[in-house]
Design a protein around this motif. Structure first.
Motif, short mmCIF file in Angstrom:
data_model
loop_
_atom_site.label_atom_id
_atom_site.label_comp_id
_atom_site.label_asym_id
_atom_site.label_seq_id
_atom_site.Cartn_x
_atom_site.Cartn_y
_atom_site.Cartn_z
N LEU A 351 0.85 -1.19 0.00
CA LEU A 351 0.00 0.00 0.00
C LEU A 351 0.88 1.24 0.00
O LEU A 351 1.70 1.43 0.90
N GLU A 352 0.73 2.08 -1.02
CA GLU A 352 1.44 3.36 -1.09
C GLU A 352 0.40 4.48 -0.96
O GLU A 352 -0.53 4.55 -1.76
N THR A 353 0.58 5.32 0.04
CA THR A 353 -0.39 6.38 0.29
C THR A 353 0.30 7.73 0.36
O THR A 353 1.45 7.85 0.78
N HIS A 354 -0.44 8.73 -0.06
CA HIS A 354 0.01 10.12 0.04
C HIS A 354 -1.25 10.95 0.32
O HIS A 354 -2.03 11.25 -0.60
N LEU A 355 -1.48 11.28 1.58
CA LEU A 355 -2.74 11.90 1.99
C LEU A 355 -2.49 13.30 2.54
O LEU A 355 -1.80 13.46 3.54
N GLU A 356 -3.07 14.28 1.90
CA GLU A 356 -3.07 15.64 2.44
C GLU A 356 -4.31 15.81 3.33
O GLU A 356 -5.29 15.08 3.19
N GLU A 357 -4.24 16.79 4.21
CA GLU A 357 -5.40 17.09 5.05
C GLU A 357 -6.44 17.83 4.20
O GLU A 357 -6.18 18.92 3.67
N VAL A 358 -7.63 17.24 4.06
CA VAL A 358 -8.68 17.79 3.21
C VAL A 358 -9.99 17.80 3.98
O VAL A 358 -10.37 16.78 4.57
N GLN A 359 -10.66 18.94 3.97
CA GLN A 359 -11.95 19.09 4.64
C GLN A 359 -13.07 19.04 3.59
O GLN A 359 -13.03 19.77 2.59
N ASP A 391 -3.87 8.28 -3.35
CA ASP A 391 -3.31 9.65 -3.34
C ASP A 391 -4.46 10.63 -3.11
O ASP A 391 -5.41 10.67 -3.90
N LEU A 392 -4.38 11.43 -2.05
CA LEU A 392 -5.40 12.45 -1.74
C LEU A 392 -4.70 13.81 -1.67
O LEU A 392 -3.75 13.99 -0.91
N HIS A 490 1.96 9.33 4.88
CA HIS A 490 2.09 7.95 5.32
C HIS A 490 3.35 7.36 4.69
O HIS A 490 3.89 7.89 3.72
N PRO A 491 3.80 6.24 5.17
CA PRO A 491 4.95 5.60 4.54
C PRO A 491 4.65 5.36 3.08
O PRO A 491 3.57 4.94 2.70
N SER A 492 5.64 5.62 2.26
CA SER A 492 5.42 5.53 0.81
C SER A 492 5.17 4.11 0.38
O SER A 492 4.55 3.86 -0.62
N SER A 493 5.60 3.12 1.13
CA SER A 493 5.36 1.73 0.76
C SER A 493 5.15 0.94 2.03
O SER A 493 5.97 0.95 2.94
N THR A 494 4.02 0.22 2.09
CA THR A 494 3.68 -0.56 3.27
C THR A 494 3.25 -1.93 2.83
O THR A 494 2.43 -2.06 1.91
N THR A 495 3.77 -2.90 3.48
CA THR A 495 3.34 -4.27 3.22
C THR A 495 2.52 -4.73 4.39
O THR A 495 3.00 -4.78 5.52
#
Length: 496
Positions: A351-359, A391-392, A490-495
């Protein structure tokens, strides 16, 4: 209420009439002033022309009489006396026209003195012709000529004075017209604006009410004030809203009842199949065990289908105003990703995630359902050891969520069909991945209710790429969160 017009057409006519009444009064006033001015000008011009012509004729006649009279005293020719008498007759006619034109008292006195001089001159002619002394005769002719010239001068001055008066009067009318227009025009505009508001406000309220009904807002009461026909139409819309509300409630009640009634026998079938597997599993043949397994799997599948149908029906219905609030889409995704850890671990997915704070302003359960459908499809169709990217970010005035997987992807011919109700793509059929065909349909219904979009993007590598766009709760809040370092990385790569 008694003064309320019965129809909007009568209100329009009344408002139009009330707005133009001041303008009509100004037009009538200006027209009367101009007509009176034109009449006065015509009378003054005719009088001035008559007096000028009469004075000119008298002046010419006096000069002719003087010339003929002096010649007669020298030559004593009766023809000259006849010509003198003819000029004297012309003078009398011109004098009568001058007196009829209404000269001033000073000009009347001059006219009388002129006449006296000419009468004395006519009486002196025979005596002067016999005696030869022309002093008295020349004096009368000289005085008569002077009076005639002064009359001519007075008439010319009077014409100039009258022209000046007419110019002053015209200027006064012009100023009065401008003042009246400046006073009346704002009044007419104000009356027109008032009636435009009175006419358009109930129409605009009707438009808002119809738009609200079309958007599924069945909670806000419809009250339209205005003319009786518009208010009556508003009452009919309120009746329609109540009727739709009742139908919506009846539909939801029916679906809940149906779901409950169907779940009870399905639960019995599923439990029965489980009991057969547990208690009689060793005594059943392989074929019987397969049949029992099929019964259990299909009962579970049917139950999920019923639940999805119920959720889809709720997706088409309105959301209560009190249930919509500002919330963090980032937090919703974080909680969902935590719940997916077992599924990710079981398939060794990265799982690769990139989450910005979004309202986002919306309903928590609906937003969770949207994200859950996208994530569940990505997990469901991803092969072992594949990578899922989430990606958010904020893009302009929208929240942008991308979910990508490395599964079989979507055939180009199915790009739009996958959002249809109960449609299951070829990847689901060929991979034997069971689904109700309602997940993406429900997600798109929810997204459209928020004014957003859910689309399938082109992807060069294998897999599907879904892009979700939703309007932000407030642009200022999103910018502030970004400037303040509100991004959650978040960590760019998660297993898992």
């Amino acid at each position: 209420m008694a003064l309320r017009p019965s129809s909007i057409s009568k209100l329009v006519v009344f408002g139009f009439g009330l707005a133009i009444v001041p303008l009509v009064l100004v037009i009538v006033s200006v027209t009367l002033s101009i007509a009176h001015f034109a009449e006065q000008g015509q009378v003054s011009i005719l009088r001035a022309v008559a007096m000028s012509d009469a004075a000119n004729r008298m002046n010419n006649a006096v000069r002719s009489m003087e010339r003929y009279g002096l010649q007669y005293t020298v030559l004593q020719d009766q023809a000259l006396l006849v010509l003198y008498d003819q000029s004297f007759s012309e003078y009398k006619k011109a004098s009568a026209r001058f007196a009829a034109a209404g000269p001033s008292p000073l000009d009347r006195d001059r006219l009388h003195r002129l006449a006296d001089h000419l009468v004395r001159a006519r009486q002196l002619l025979p005596l002067v012709s016999l005696e030869g002394n022309r002093t008295a005769l020349e004096s009368d002719f000289s005085r008569a000529s002077g009076e005639a010239q002064r009359l001519q001068s007075d008439v010319n001055e009077g014409i100039s004075t009258e022209v000046g008066k007419l110019g002053t009067r015209a200027l006064a009318i012009k100023r009065l017209t401008i003042i009246e227009v400046l006073l009346v025009l704002p009044l007419s505009v104000a009356v027109a604006i008032v009636f435009i508001i009175l006419i358009t406000r109930p129409v605009r309220r009707l438009d808002q009410a119809v738009s609200g009904l079309g958007a599924g807002d069945l909670e806000t009461p419809i009250a339209v004030k205005g003319p009786r026909d518009i208010a009556s139409l508003g009452d009919r819309l309120e009746w329609l809203r109540n009727r739709l509300n009742a139908l919506e409630a009846a539909k939801l009640h029916f679906l809940r009842q149906l779901s409950h009634e169907l779940k009870t026998p399905l639960t019995a079938i599923r439990e029965g199949s489980e009991l057969l597997q547990e208690d009689l599993g060793q005594n059943l043949s392989a074929e019987q065990q397969e049949i029992v397994q099929i019964v259990g799997d299909n009962s579970l599948r049917l139950q999920r289908l019923i639940e999805d149908l119920l959720r889809f029906s709720l997706a088409e219905g309105p959301v209560g105003a009190g249930m919509v609030r500002d919330l963090s889409l980032t937090r919703v995704l974080e909680e969902l990703l935590l719940s997916y850890k077992p599924s990710l671990r079981s398939k060794s997915l990265h799982l690769e995630t990139h989450l910005e704070e979004v309202q986002i302003r919306g309903h928590a359960d609906r937003l969770r359902t949207i994200c859950d459908n996208l994530l569940s499809n990505a997990v469901k169709f991803s092969p072992q050891n594949a990578t899922i990217r989430v990606d958010l970010q904020v893009q302009g005035e929208e929240a942008l969520l991308d979910v990508q997987d490395e599964g079989p992807g979507v055939d180009p011919s199915e790009r739009e069909k996958i959002f249809d109700i109960l449609y299951r793509g070829e990847a689901s059929d060929s991979g034997k991945i069971e689904g109700s065909g309602l997940g993406l349909a429900i997600a798109r219904e929810y997204v459209l209710s928020y004014g957003g979009s859910l689309e399938l993007q082109d992807k060069k590598t294998p897999g599907a790429w879904f892009r979700l766009r939703l309007p932000l709760a407030g642009l200022d809040a999103a910018v502030h969160a970004s400037d303040a370092g509100g991004m959650r990385q978040h960590p760019s790569s998660t297993t898992a």
